[in-house]
Design a protein around this motif. Structure first.
Motif, PDB file in Angstrom:
ATOM      1  N   ILE A 156       0.847  -1.204   0.000  1.00  0.00           N
ATOM      2  CA  ILE A 156       0.000   0.000   0.000  1.00  0.00           C
ATOM      3  C   ILE A 156       0.883   1.256   0.000  1.00  0.00           C
ATOM      4  CG2 ILE A 156      -1.708   1.358   1.298  1.00  0.00           C
ATOM      5  CD1 ILE A 156      -2.771  -1.395   2.398  1.00  0.00           C
ATOM      6  N   VAL A 157       1.895   1.273   0.872  1.00  0.00           N
ATOM      7  CA  VAL A 157       2.801   2.439   0.975  1.00  0.00           C
ATOM      8  C   VAL A 157       3.508   2.667  -0.360  1.00  0.00           C
ATOM      9  CG1 VAL A 157       4.894   3.335   2.107  1.00  0.00           C
ATOM     10  CG2 VAL A 157       3.102   2.252   3.478  1.00  0.00           C
ATOM     11  N   SER A 158       3.968   1.585  -0.972  1.00  0.00           N
ATOM     12  CA  SER A 158       4.651   1.668  -2.262  1.00  0.00           C
ATOM     13  C   SER A 158       3.713   2.210  -3.346  1.00  0.00           C
ATOM     14  CB  SER A 158       5.158   0.274  -2.638  1.00  0.00           C
ATOM     15  OG  SER A 158       5.963   0.344  -3.758  1.00  0.00           O
ATOM     16  N   SER A 178       3.337  12.492   4.281  1.00  0.00           N
ATOM     17  CA  SER A 178       4.724  12.808   4.664  1.00  0.00           C
ATOM     18  C   SER A 178       5.088  12.177   5.992  1.00  0.00           C
ATOM     19  CB  SER A 178       4.929  14.326   4.775  1.00  0.00           C
ATOM     20  OG  SER A 178       4.632  14.936   3.565  1.00  0.00           O
ATOM     21  N   SER A 179       4.206  12.341   6.996  1.00  0.00           N
ATOM     22  CA  SER A 179       4.504  11.777   8.324  1.00  0.00           C
ATOM     23  C   SER A 179       4.533  10.258   8.263  1.00  0.00           C
ATOM     24  CB  SER A 179       3.509  12.269   9.373  1.00  0.00           C
ATOM     25  OG  SER A 179       2.242  11.709   9.143  1.00  0.00           O
ATOM     26  N   MET A 180       3.669   9.672   7.411  1.00  0.00           N
ATOM     27  CA  MET A 180       3.660   8.223   7.237  1.00  0.00           C
ATOM     28  C   MET A 180       4.963   7.731   6.613  1.00  0.00           C
ATOM     29  SD  MET A 180       1.299   5.929   4.774  1.00  0.00           S
ATOM     30  CE  MET A 180      -0.203   6.834   5.024  1.00  0.00           C
ATOM     31  N   GLY A 181       5.527   8.546   5.718  1.00  0.00           N
ATOM     32  CA  GLY A 181       6.767   8.171   5.044  1.00  0.00           C
ATOM     33  C   GLY A 181       8.007   8.341   5.891  1.00  0.00           C
ATOM     34  N   ILE A 182       7.954   9.256   6.857  1.00  0.00           N
ATOM     35  CA  ILE A 182       9.150   9.547   7.674  1.00  0.00           C
ATOM     36  C   ILE A 182       9.252   8.638   8.896  1.00  0.00           C
ATOM     37  CG2 ILE A 182      10.204  11.331   9.158  1.00  0.00           C
ATOM     38  CD1 ILE A 182       9.016  13.365   7.011  1.00  0.00           C
ATOM     39  N   THR A 183       8.121   8.333   9.536  1.00  0.00           N
ATOM     40  CA  THR A 183       8.127   7.544  10.787  1.00  0.00           C
ATOM     41  C   THR A 183       8.861   6.202  10.694  1.00  0.00           C
ATOM     42  OG1 THR A 183       5.975   8.553  11.219  1.00  0.00           O
ATOM     43  CG2 THR A 183       6.668   6.823  12.719  1.00  0.00           C
ATOM     44  N   LEU A 193       9.697  -2.017   4.779  1.00  0.00           N
ATOM     45  CA  LEU A 193       8.824  -0.841   4.865  1.00  0.00           C
ATOM     46  C   LEU A 193       9.635   0.434   4.644  1.00  0.00           C
ATOM     47  CD1 LEU A 193       6.037   0.398   5.532  1.00  0.00           C
ATOM     48  CD2 LEU A 193       6.696   0.359   7.933  1.00  0.00           C
ATOM     49  N   GLN A 194      10.854   0.472   5.178  1.00  0.00           N
ATOM     50  CA  GLN A 194      11.707   1.654   5.007  1.00  0.00           C
ATOM     51  C   GLN A 194      12.036   1.899   3.533  1.00  0.00           C
ATOM     52  OE1 GLN A 194      14.823   0.592   7.743  1.00  0.00           O
ATOM     53  NE2 GLN A 194      13.852   1.622   9.472  1.00  0.00           N
TER      54      GLN A 194
END
Length: 207
Positions: A156-158, A178-183, A193-194
């Protein structure tokens, strides 16, 4: 929904999603939103109340089933939206926001506590277990259902990074993404996930 998720990925790869009727596709997305909403705020952590261990486990299995079903709905929706040459009508703001809400909630409340003990809440009321030493004692064994959910959330993130390249989102949505991508970079044991988060952050910076 699981089948729908994998079939939508195949149709996307074949590049023929745009051949489907726009009205029907929009209808499907609206139905998917209801399924995403169903599991978007469900806590999967055992609460150790007065229930017996078996009752708790049964309850958790039920919840995990709904959460996984919602993940499949997220993937199907995002596969539709990120397919080539899709009409503007499919980029429904409510559906996009629901996918982001689901992903953020379950990263924070389901996956991070499972993969990194620093994110776990102390059951004895001491708040978050913040000691680095806790990481060393943590068992690396994960339930199959958790690993499956983790892989789906990575997808999903990808896919969200693909969506950012296709569709202009509102400033509020971009902030959430943005916050979802940085955490993930502050969480241990989530290297896959990173990698997906790097794609997401890169896509946000080019918006």
């Amino acid at each position: 929904l699981s089948e729908l998720g994998s079939e939508s990925a195949k149709i996307k790869a074949m590049g023929i999603m745009d051949k489907l009727s726009t009205d029907k596709t929009v209808k499907v997305l609206n139905i998917l939103e209801k399924n995403i909403q169903d599991g978007s705020k469900l806590s999967t952590l055992l609460n150790h109340n007065n229930d017996t261990e078996d009752e708790e486990r049964l309850w958790r299995d039920l919840i995990m089933e709904r959460v996984t079903k919602s993940a499949d709905a997220c993937l199907t929706a995002i596969n539709i939206m990120t397919s080539p040459n899709m009409p503007k009508a499919v980029y429904i703001e409510d559906v996009i926001e629901r996918v982001i809400q689901y992903t953020k909630f379950h990263l924070q409340n389901t996956l991070y506590p499972q993969y990194d003990p620093v994110y776990r809440v102390d059951p004895h009321g001491g708040g978050v277990l913040s000691s680095k030493a806790k990481r060393a004692k943590c068992s690396t064994h994960k339930q199959r259902v958790i690993v499956m959910l983790y892989n789906k959330v990575c997808d999903i993130v990808s896919s969200l990074s693909e969506l950012l390249e296709i569709q202009l989102l509102t400033d509020t949505t971009i902030l959430q993404v943005s916050s979802m991508g940085i955490t993930p970079f502050f969480v241990e044991n989530v290297s896959e996930l990173q990698l997906c988060a790097i794609k997401l952050v890169t896509a946000v910076s080019t918006c």
